[in-house]
Write a protein that holds these residues in place. Structure first.
Motif, PDB file in Angstrom:
ATOM      1  N   TYR A  79     -18.070  19.919 -18.175  1.00 35.17           N
ATOM      2  CA  TYR A  79     -18.915  21.114 -18.058  1.00 35.17           C
ATOM      3  C   TYR A  79     -19.316  21.610 -19.443  1.00 35.17           C
ATOM      4  O   TYR A  79     -20.331  22.281 -19.592  1.00 35.17           O
ATOM      5  CB  TYR A  79     -18.185  22.207 -17.283  1.00 35.17           C
ATOM      6  CG  TYR A  79     -17.887  21.798 -15.855  1.00 35.17           C
ATOM      7  CD1 TYR A  79     -18.926  21.577 -14.954  1.00 35.17           C
ATOM      8  CD2 TYR A  79     -16.579  21.593 -15.423  1.00 35.17           C
ATOM      9  CE1 TYR A  79     -18.674  21.171 -13.657  1.00 35.17           C
ATOM     10  CE2 TYR A  79     -16.313  21.195 -14.132  1.00 35.17           C
ATOM     11  CZ  TYR A  79     -17.360  20.977 -13.257  1.00 35.17           C
ATOM     12  OH  TYR A  79     -17.103  20.570 -11.970  1.00 35.17           O
ATOM     13  N   VAL A  80     -18.518  21.287 -20.453  1.00 40.56           N
ATOM     14  CA  VAL A  80     -18.854  21.654 -21.836  1.00 40.56           C
ATOM     15  C   VAL A  80     -20.150  20.945 -22.249  1.00 40.56           C
ATOM     16  O   VAL A  80     -21.088  21.567 -22.774  1.00 40.56           O
ATOM     17  CB  VAL A  80     -17.688  21.265 -22.777  1.00 40.56           C
ATOM     18  CG1 VAL A  80     -18.080  21.432 -24.223  1.00 40.56           C
ATOM     19  CG2 VAL A  80     -16.447  22.073 -22.452  1.00 40.56           C
ATOM     20  N   LEU A  81     -20.216  19.648 -21.971  1.00 43.98           N
ATOM     21  CA  LEU A  81     -21.413  18.876 -22.310  1.00 43.98           C
ATOM     22  C   LEU A  81     -22.595  19.330 -21.448  1.00 43.98           C
ATOM     23  O   LEU A  81     -23.720  19.472 -21.927  1.00 43.98           O
ATOM     24  CB  LEU A  81     -21.143  17.379 -22.113  1.00 43.98           C
ATOM     25  CG  LEU A  81     -22.188  16.443 -22.715  1.00 43.98           C
ATOM     26  CD1 LEU A  81     -22.285  16.616 -24.222  1.00 43.98           C
ATOM     27  CD2 LEU A  81     -21.859  14.990 -22.381  1.00 43.98           C
ATOM     28  N   ARG A  82     -22.330  19.593 -20.208  1.00 48.32           N
ATOM     29  CA  ARG A  82     -23.382  20.082 -19.301  1.00 48.32           C
ATOM     30  C   ARG A  82     -24.012  21.363 -19.849  1.00 48.32           C
ATOM     31  O   ARG A  82     -25.236  21.501 -19.883  1.00 48.32           O
ATOM     32  CB  ARG A  82     -22.783  20.352 -17.919  1.00 48.32           C
ATOM     33  CG  ARG A  82     -23.805  20.834 -16.907  1.00 48.32           C
ATOM     34  CD  ARG A  82     -23.177  21.720 -15.855  1.00 48.32           C
ATOM     35  NE  ARG A  82     -24.083  22.799 -15.518  1.00 48.32           N
ATOM     36  CZ  ARG A  82     -24.824  22.856 -14.415  1.00 48.32           C
ATOM     37  NH1 ARG A  82     -24.742  21.935 -13.531  1.00 48.32           N
ATOM     38  NH2 ARG A  82     -25.629  23.870 -14.210  1.00 48.32           N
ATOM     39  N   ASP A  83     -23.188  22.297 -20.300  1.00 46.96           N
ATOM     40  CA  ASP A  83     -23.721  23.561 -20.824  1.00 46.96           C
ATOM     41  C   ASP A  83     -24.565  23.323 -22.072  1.00 46.96           C
ATOM     42  O   ASP A  83     -25.582  23.984 -22.269  1.00 46.96           O
ATOM     43  CB  ASP A  83     -22.583  24.544 -21.125  1.00 46.96           C
ATOM     44  CG  ASP A  83     -22.010  25.183 -19.864  1.00 46.96           C
ATOM     45  OD1 ASP A  83     -22.590  24.981 -18.773  1.00 46.96           O
ATOM     46  OD2 ASP A  83     -20.983  25.886 -19.969  1.00 46.96           O
ATOM     47  N   ALA A  84     -24.139  22.374 -22.899  1.00 48.98           N
ATOM     48  CA  ALA A  84     -24.908  22.062 -24.117  1.00 48.98           C
ATOM     49  C   ALA A  84     -26.249  21.429 -23.756  1.00 48.98           C
ATOM     50  O   ALA A  84     -27.276  21.738 -24.367  1.00 48.98           O
ATOM     51  CB  ALA A  84     -24.100  21.136 -25.022  1.00 48.98           C
ATOM     52  N   VAL A  85     -26.261  20.561 -22.759  1.00 48.39           N
ATOM     53  CA  VAL A  85     -27.515  19.930 -22.326  1.00 48.39           C
ATOM     54  C   VAL A  85     -28.451  20.984 -21.748  1.00 48.39           C
ATOM     55  O   VAL A  85     -29.658  20.992 -22.003  1.00 48.39           O
ATOM     56  CB  VAL A  85     -27.235  18.813 -21.288  1.00 48.39           C
ATOM     57  CG1 VAL A  85     -28.530  18.294 -20.680  1.00 48.39           C
ATOM     58  CG2 VAL A  85     -26.452  17.674 -21.930  1.00 48.39           C
ATOM     59  N   GLU A  86     -27.873  21.900 -20.997  1.00 48.93           N
ATOM     60  CA  GLU A  86     -28.682  22.938 -20.342  1.00 48.93           C
ATOM     61  C   GLU A  86     -29.426  23.813 -21.354  1.00 48.93           C
ATOM     62  O   GLU A  86     -30.476  24.369 -21.060  1.00 48.93           O
ATOM     63  CB  GLU A  86     -27.789  23.800 -19.455  1.00 48.93           C
ATOM     64  CG  GLU A  86     -28.566  24.662 -18.489  1.00 48.93           C
ATOM     65  CD  GLU A  86     -27.661  25.374 -17.497  1.00 48.93           C
ATOM     66  OE1 GLU A  86     -26.465  25.571 -17.790  1.00 48.93           O
ATOM     67  OE2 GLU A  86     -28.164  25.728 -16.412  1.00 48.93           O
ATOM     68  N   MET A  87     -28.889  23.938 -22.563  1.00 45.02           N
ATOM     69  CA  MET A  87     -29.519  24.776 -23.593  1.00 45.02           C
ATOM     70  C   MET A  87     -30.751  24.133 -24.227  1.00 45.02           C
ATOM     71  O   MET A  87     -31.497  24.793 -24.935  1.00 45.02           O
ATOM     72  CB  MET A  87     -28.510  25.044 -24.715  1.00 45.02           C
ATOM     73  CG  MET A  87     -27.581  26.193 -24.436  1.00 45.02           C
ATOM     74  SD  MET A  87     -26.580  26.459 -25.908  1.00 45.02           S
ATOM     75  CE  MET A  87     -25.022  25.809 -25.357  1.00 45.02           C
TER      76      MET A  87
END
Ligand code: DQA
Length: 143
Positions: A79-87
């Protein structure tokens, strides 16, 4: 048009890592193939989740116009990587060499897919070539 090609854990071992599943192309071969399509490619690979997150943060302001991302096993739980991608405001193409949906159940779900523009899975190393074409097209459409 500047493309970030980001690969996650264990993809440094392509060429000798389970060739029956991932093929025989090395990561250097793949980086060259993507560069042949997009021209300006910034290739990044890390075994570390935080390093990938930092590279994606940098891509928000360094002129990157598209991202091609294979998060490796982080695909399935980070979810850490997901949040970074979402930005990211630029198109992101998620790539998997193998057809993840035909493998072990834990590989069937990607926590990344909901925040990317497109996903390519199961085409082997050639999937990165397709991702490069898609990145060019999608970045062009966004301008
Ligand atoms: C992979 C699929 C993942 O499940 C695996 O953990 C990888 C590679 C692929 O390219 O097929 O490391 O992302």
């Amino acid at each position: 048009m500047r493309t970030l090609l980001a690969n996650g854990p264990n993809l440094s071992q392509l060429g000798t890592r389970d060739p029956g599943v991932y093929g025989t192309a090395t990561l250097a071969d793949i980086e060259r193939a993507v560069g042949d399509v997009v021209g300006d490619v910034d290739a990044f690979q890390s075994e570390y989740e935080g390093a990938l997150v930092e590279r994606l943060h940098a891509a928000r302001s360094d002129g990157t116009s598209a991202v091609i991302l294979n998060p490796g096993a982080l695909t399935h739980y980070s979810y850490v990587l997901r949040d970074a991608v979402e930005m990211l405001d630029v198109p992101v193409v998620e790539v998997h060499l193998s057809q993840v949906h035909a493998r072990e159940p834990f590989r069937h779900h990607s926590v990344i897919s909901a925040v990317v523009t497109a996903t390519i899975s199961g085409v082997g190393p050639y999937g990165y070539h397709l991702a490069a074409l898609a990145a060019l097209q999608l970045a062009g459409e966004q301008q």
